[in-house]
Scaffold this motif. Structure first.
Motif, PDB file in Angstrom:
ATOM      1  N   GLU A  93       1.124  -1.142   0.172  1.00  0.00           N
ATOM      2  CA  GLU A  93      -0.349   0.053   0.197  1.00  0.00           C
ATOM      3  C   GLU A  93       0.989   1.272  -0.664  1.00  0.00           C
ATOM      4  O   GLU A  93       0.585   2.350  -0.387  1.00  0.00           O
ATOM      5  CB  GLU A  93      -1.011   0.118   1.550  1.00  0.00           C
ATOM      6  CG  GLU A  93      -2.411  -1.252   1.092  1.00  0.00           C
ATOM      7  CD  GLU A  93      -3.151  -0.515   2.016  1.00  0.00           C
ATOM      8  OE1 GLU A  93      -3.671   0.368   1.832  1.00  0.00           O
ATOM      9  OE2 GLU A  93      -4.295  -1.913   2.097  1.00  0.00           O
ATOM     10  N   LEU A  97       1.458   3.693  -4.552  1.00  0.00           N
ATOM     11  CA  LEU A  97       0.139   4.395  -4.268  1.00  0.00           C
ATOM     12  C   LEU A  97      -1.312   4.671  -4.526  1.00  0.00           C
ATOM     13  O   LEU A  97      -1.311   4.677  -6.049  1.00  0.00           O
ATOM     14  CB  LEU A  97       0.573   5.941  -3.513  1.00  0.00           C
ATOM     15  CG  LEU A  97       2.284   5.886  -3.056  1.00  0.00           C
ATOM     16  CD1 LEU A  97       3.098   7.356  -2.774  1.00  0.00           C
ATOM     17  CD2 LEU A  97       1.741   5.566  -1.454  1.00  0.00           C
ATOM     18  N   LYS A  98      -2.329   4.808  -4.298  1.00  0.00           N
ATOM     19  CA  LYS A  98      -3.164   4.845  -4.404  1.00  0.00           C
ATOM     20  C   LYS A  98      -3.827   6.673  -4.049  1.00  0.00           C
ATOM     21  O   LYS A  98      -3.390   7.095  -3.635  1.00  0.00           O
ATOM     22  CB  LYS A  98      -4.727   3.921  -3.869  1.00  0.00           C
ATOM     23  CG  LYS A  98      -3.333   2.562  -4.537  1.00  0.00           C
ATOM     24  CD  LYS A  98      -5.173   1.752  -3.860  1.00  0.00           C
ATOM     25  CE  LYS A  98      -4.608   0.109  -4.688  1.00  0.00           C
ATOM     26  NZ  LYS A  98      -2.987  -0.731  -4.273  1.00  0.00           N
ATOM     27  N   ASP A  99      -5.363   6.285  -4.443  1.00  0.00           N
ATOM     28  CA  ASP A  99      -6.112   8.136  -3.605  1.00  0.00           C
ATOM     29  C   ASP A  99      -6.608   8.036  -2.734  1.00  0.00           C
ATOM     30  O   ASP A  99      -7.567   8.911  -2.090  1.00  0.00           O
ATOM     31  CB  ASP A  99      -6.939   8.430  -5.080  1.00  0.00           C
ATOM     32  CG  ASP A  99      -8.028   7.509  -5.714  1.00  0.00           C
ATOM     33  OD1 ASP A  99      -7.659   6.394  -4.878  1.00  0.00           O
ATOM     34  OD2 ASP A  99      -8.882   7.689  -5.664  1.00  0.00           O
ATOM     35  N   HIS A 100      -6.577   6.969  -1.789  1.00  0.00           N
ATOM     36  CA  HIS A 100      -6.658   7.498  -0.658  1.00  0.00           C
ATOM     37  C   HIS A 100      -5.691   7.118   0.637  1.00  0.00           C
ATOM     38  O   HIS A 100      -4.538   6.682   0.640  1.00  0.00           O
ATOM     39  CB  HIS A 100      -7.813   6.353  -0.173  1.00  0.00           C
ATOM     40  CG  HIS A 100      -7.262   4.993  -0.953  1.00  0.00           C
ATOM     41  ND1 HIS A 100      -6.665   4.543  -0.452  1.00  0.00           N
ATOM     42  CD2 HIS A 100      -7.599   4.764  -1.807  1.00  0.00           C
ATOM     43  CE1 HIS A 100      -6.818   2.517  -0.351  1.00  0.00           C
ATOM     44  NE2 HIS A 100      -7.082   3.196  -1.333  1.00  0.00           N
ATOM     45  N   SER A 101      -5.837   7.293   2.132  1.00  0.00           N
ATOM     46  CA  SER A 101      -4.831   6.552   2.900  1.00  0.00           C
ATOM     47  C   SER A 101      -4.681   5.591   2.895  1.00  0.00           C
ATOM     48  O   SER A 101      -5.719   4.742   2.156  1.00  0.00           O
ATOM     49  CB  SER A 101      -5.324   8.343   4.008  1.00  0.00           C
ATOM     50  OG  SER A 101      -4.623   9.209   4.193  1.00  0.00           O
TER      51      SER A 101
END
Length: 153
Positions: A93, A97-101
């Motif tokens: 994670e 990286l994604k668009d959320h924490s």
């Protein structure tokens, strides 16, 4: 054509990165777990130099060939314990990286095995190997020549 070789790296460059590496040598996280993180990040970032290095380092810690060969598909195997599975999920994670924490449930589950300080240290270890993999790819370091310095035994 610009090609950056090891001898082209500015003076002090590695020394600054080694400050973090030396800090990570002092944290209370097992070296085998740190190397598992490093190898998984190296695989995800397709850094052949780092895959070679951390595969060899893990072998030196006594890691089995079965687990080494299966790390790239760890979710599909029974070879990793719950603690390792959580840290591998955390590693992925923070690397992809994604668009959320990072989800609270993942942090809560990590908290079953690690203190807040250790989670911070693991985060730094993940960030550091992400830095190294990006540098090695940018500079096209040749894999295969890394030699382990029996410091884990």
């Amino acid at each position: 054509m610009i090609q950056i070789k090891e001898q082209d790296i500015p003076p002090g460059y590695y020394e600054k990165l080694m400050v973090v590496e030396n800090y990570l040598k002092e944290i209370p996280i097992e070296i085998g777990l740190l190397e598992l993180i490093r190898l998984r990040v190296s695989q995800l970032n397709k850094c052949a130099y780092c895959v070679d290095m951390h595969h060899k380092e893990l072998r030196n810690t006594g890691e089995t060939e079965l687990r080494l060969a299966s790390l790239c598909v760890w979710q599909e195997t029974p070879y990793f314990n719950e603690k390792e599975r959580l840290i591998l999920q955390f590693t992925e994670e923070l690397t992809i990286l994604k668009d959320h924490s990072i989800g609270q449930s993942l942090l809560d589950n990590l908290g079953r095995f690690f203190t807040k300080n250790e989670i911070c240290q693991l985060t730094l270890a993940i960030a550091q190997i992400n830095t190294w993999t990006r540098l090695m790819r940018a500079f096209s370091f040749t894999p295969g020549n890394y030699q382990v310095k029996n410091h884990h035994q």
